[in-house]
Write a protein that holds these residues in place. Structure first.
Motif: not given
Length: 144
Positions: A11, A13, A17
């Protein structure tokens, strides 16, 4: 079905984060010394770049949501870092202006970006610039 697309290790994203959280932690100590939160620091940088701008211009420069900006400006005004004043030429507009105290923090904050970048042991200046360019692309692609 292995569902590889749902694994955290795949991932982008989630990596963004984690990076965002790590950066926020890195800024915590130097900003505590200035009695600023990271969003307040972003506002200060925008105003050190160009003082006495409209709230709309400040929102545009910082990409901070309008509702959040109202709260940030109120807290910063309470700390005597800035004042929100009416525009002499257009009473409908409100300008944000640094106080003397807000201006004085610029010197104290001058080394923060360099000191944070020094913590990126595995990233050289060229890579940092490339990363900023890639992140700009991501932000532009996801903009409303």
């Amino acid at each position: 079905m292995p569902f590889e697309q749902l694994k955290l290790k795949n991932q982008l994203c989630h990596r963004l984060y984690m990076a965002s959280n790590s950066i926020a932690r890195a800024y915590r100590e130097p900003l505590n010394e200035l009695n600023l939160t990271y969003p307040q620091y972003v506002v200060m940088m925008a105003l050190w770049e160009q003082d006495e701008i409209t709230i709309a211009e400040l929102i545009d420069k910082t990409a901070i949501d309008g509702g959040a900006m109202t709260q940030i400006l109120k807290k910063m005004s309470d700390k005597s870092l800035l004042a929100v004043i009416k525009d002499e030429h257009d009473k409908r507009k409100r300008l944000v202006q640094l106080t003397q105290h807000g201006q004085s923090l610029k010197l104290k904050a001058a080394d923060i970006p360099k000191n944070i970048l020094c913590k990126f042991d595995s990233v050289d200046a060229t890579q940092a610039k490339q990363l900023m360019q890639l992140l700009d692309l991501v932000v532009n692609d996801l903009a409303d």
